[in-house]
Scaffold this active site. Structure first.
Site, PDB file in Angstrom:
ATOM      1  N   MET A  32       0.841  -1.198   0.000  1.00  0.00           N
ATOM      2  CA  MET A  32       0.000   0.000   0.000  1.00  0.00           C
ATOM      3  C   MET A  32       0.882   1.255   0.000  1.00  0.00           C
ATOM      4  SD  MET A  32      -3.451  -0.915   2.022  1.00  0.00           S
ATOM      5  CE  MET A  32      -2.857  -0.578   3.656  1.00  0.00           C
ATOM      6  N   ASN A  34       4.076   3.939   0.894  1.00  0.00           N
ATOM      7  CA  ASN A  34       4.743   4.481   2.084  1.00  0.00           C
ATOM      8  C   ASN A  34       5.803   3.473   2.551  1.00  0.00           C
ATOM      9  OD1 ASN A  34       4.500   5.332   5.402  1.00  0.00           O
ATOM     10  ND2 ASN A  34       4.863   6.835   3.821  1.00  0.00           N
ATOM     11  N   HIS A  39       9.413  -3.280   3.706  1.00  0.00           N
ATOM     12  CA  HIS A  39       8.984  -3.547   2.320  1.00  0.00           C
ATOM     13  C   HIS A  39      10.190  -3.843   1.428  1.00  0.00           C
ATOM     14  CE1 HIS A  39       5.599  -0.766   3.623  1.00  0.00           C
ATOM     15  NE2 HIS A  39       4.922  -1.792   3.164  1.00  0.00           N
ATOM     16  N   GLN A  63     -10.253  -2.469   2.392  1.00  0.00           N
ATOM     17  CA  GLN A  63      -9.750  -3.143   3.599  1.00  0.00           C
ATOM     18  C   GLN A  63      -9.701  -2.212   4.795  1.00  0.00           C
ATOM     19  OE1 GLN A  63      -5.872  -4.063   1.505  1.00  0.00           O
ATOM     20  NE2 GLN A  63      -5.047  -3.811   3.558  1.00  0.00           N
ATOM     21  N   GLN A 157      -2.801 -12.014   7.743  1.00  0.00           N
ATOM     22  CA  GLN A 157      -2.966 -11.727   6.316  1.00  0.00           C
ATOM     23  C   GLN A 157      -2.276 -12.793   5.468  1.00  0.00           C
ATOM     24  OE1 GLN A 157      -2.659  -7.719   4.363  1.00  0.00           O
ATOM     25  NE2 GLN A 157      -0.569  -8.358   3.968  1.00  0.00           N
ATOM     26  N   VAL A 180      11.031  -6.965   9.709  1.00  0.00           N
ATOM     27  CA  VAL A 180      12.209  -6.121   9.935  1.00  0.00           C
ATOM     28  C   VAL A 180      11.889  -5.200  11.110  1.00  0.00           C
ATOM     29  CG1 VAL A 180      13.768  -4.413   8.912  1.00  0.00           C
ATOM     30  CG2 VAL A 180      12.808  -6.234   7.494  1.00  0.00           C
ATOM     31  N   SER A 189       6.556  -0.444  10.377  1.00  0.00           N
ATOM     32  CA  SER A 189       5.195  -0.320   9.875  1.00  0.00           C
ATOM     33  C   SER A 189       4.981   1.123   9.443  1.00  0.00           C
ATOM     34  CB  SER A 189       4.194  -0.657  10.984  1.00  0.00           C
ATOM     35  OG  SER A 189       2.901  -0.191  10.631  1.00  0.00           O
TER      36      SER A 189
HETATM   37  O1  PAF Z   1      -0.048  -5.673   3.427  1.00  0.00           O
HETATM   38  C1  PAF Z   1      -0.495  -4.757   2.702  1.00  0.00           C
HETATM   39  O2  PAF Z   1       0.156  -3.742   2.453  1.00  0.00           O
HETATM   40  C2  PAF Z   1      -1.873  -4.907   2.091  1.00  0.00           C
HETATM   41  O3  PAF Z   1      -2.754  -5.497   2.978  1.00  0.00           O
HETATM   42  C3  PAF Z   1      -1.867  -5.618   0.735  1.00  0.00           C
HETATM   43  C4  PAF Z   1      -1.408  -7.070   0.871  1.00  0.00           C
HETATM   44  C5  PAF Z   1      -0.980  -4.884  -0.237  1.00  0.00           C
HETATM   45  C6  PAF Z   1      -3.294  -5.654   0.160  1.00  0.00           C
HETATM   46  O4  PAF Z   1      -3.797  -4.372  -0.022  1.00  0.00           O
END
Ligand code: PAF
Length: 285
Positions: A32, A34, A39, A63, A157, A180, A189
């Site tokens: 998502m 940022n 990531h 979501q 998730q 991490v 986060s």
């Molecule tokens: O983990 C996230 O950033 C989101 O939940 C995802 C998997 C990209 C789905 O929108």
């Protein structure tokens, strides 16, 4: 190779089809945006398991609950694109909402994950995991990667995605990337930046409390007693915990089954910020 960018499904499909025809393997990192080092570790993981890497940046409205942080969720696409290019991402897919939900949100075909979507975080965020499952299924259908990488920090998730892929027989292998952490243990986060300085200092206690649960369980402690102790520790530190739960790692079921790997998971509020984290008690991801 310079990173390609696409905002339309047809363009992503054409690029990935070309790579597959040329014999490449493709790994996908949905996000998502940022982006932080958590990531980027997923992107580096993707690099190691495939010859081409696709990342997506899409703040998925379905979501977020009505009282959640969709509007204020940080959007930093230029910085994200620069970071991804620097880590060897080959294609960034950043679609507008209309591309992802061309018929709007009313009457949307949805992927539900009964059982898994209603427990733990799902009990506190109704509809959240249906939103995740639906957008991930669509993203996988768009990108058609060989593998996709999800962070272990969002453990529930990850299990939701694995169930979707398994039950819908989607031809993709799901990989988990290790969480991490900041030097004090706080899991990275995008939501950490919401924390006030005093909250940020407290936030690392979540990791400390989960570490204590993990160590206690490894030492043979009773899971319910360890959960209750952790809840009172979090409250004493200034958190408002949603839950602390010891579960089976692979399906999040309780009660525990002897010999099967366990995990401790928690969600807790500090002020207006909801933090989640987890630690495996047995084995590794
Ligand atoms: O983990 C996230 O950033 C989101 O939940 C995802 C998997 C990209 C789905 O929108």
């Amino acid at each position: 190779m310079t990173m390609l960018r696409a905002s339309r499904i047809v363009d992503v499909r054409e690029i990935v089809r070309g790579w597959h025809r040329a014999g490449a393997t493709v790994a996908f990192v949905p996000t998502m945006g940022n982006l932080h080092d958590g990531h980027y570790a997923l992107v580096e993981h993707a690099r190691r398991i495939a010859t081409r890497v696709v990342a997506s940046v899409f703040v998925n409205p379905t979501q977020f609950g009505p009282s959640e942080d969709f509007a204020r969720y940080p959007r930093t696409l230029d910085a994200d694109a620069a970071g991804l290019a620097g880590r060897g991402c080959d294609l960034l897919f950043a679609p507008p909402v209309e591309e992802m939900y061309p018929r709007g949100l009313d009457g949307l075909v949805q992927v539900r994950v009964p059982g898994l979507e209603d427990i733990l975080c799902g009990a506190f965020r109704p509809g959240h995991f249906a939103g995740v499952a639906t957008v991930v299924a669509r993203l996988l259908g768009i990108v058609q990667p060989d593998r996709a990488v999800f962070g272990a920090k969002d453990w529930q998730q990850l299990q939701v995605v694995r169930r979707v892929v398994d039950e819908l027989a989607l031809p993709v292998v799901i990989d988990a990337g290790a969480t991490v952490r900041e030097p004090d243990g706080l899991a990275m986060s995008s939501r950490n930046q919401y924390l006030e300085p005093a909250e940020r200092r407290t936030a690392a206690r979540l990791y400390a409390v989960l570490s204590a649960v993990r160590d206690a369980l490894r030492g043979g402690a009773d899971p319910h007693a360890a959960e209750a102790h952790a809840l009172s520790e979090l409250r004493a530190a200034g958190f408002r915990p949603d839950y602390v739960a010891v579960r089976l790692a692979h399906d999040l079921a309780a009660p525990l089954v002897a010999g099967a790997p366990r995990i401790v998971l928690a969600a807790a509020w500090l002020g207006r910020t909801r933090l989640i984290d987890n630690l495996l008690i047995d084995g590794e991801i």
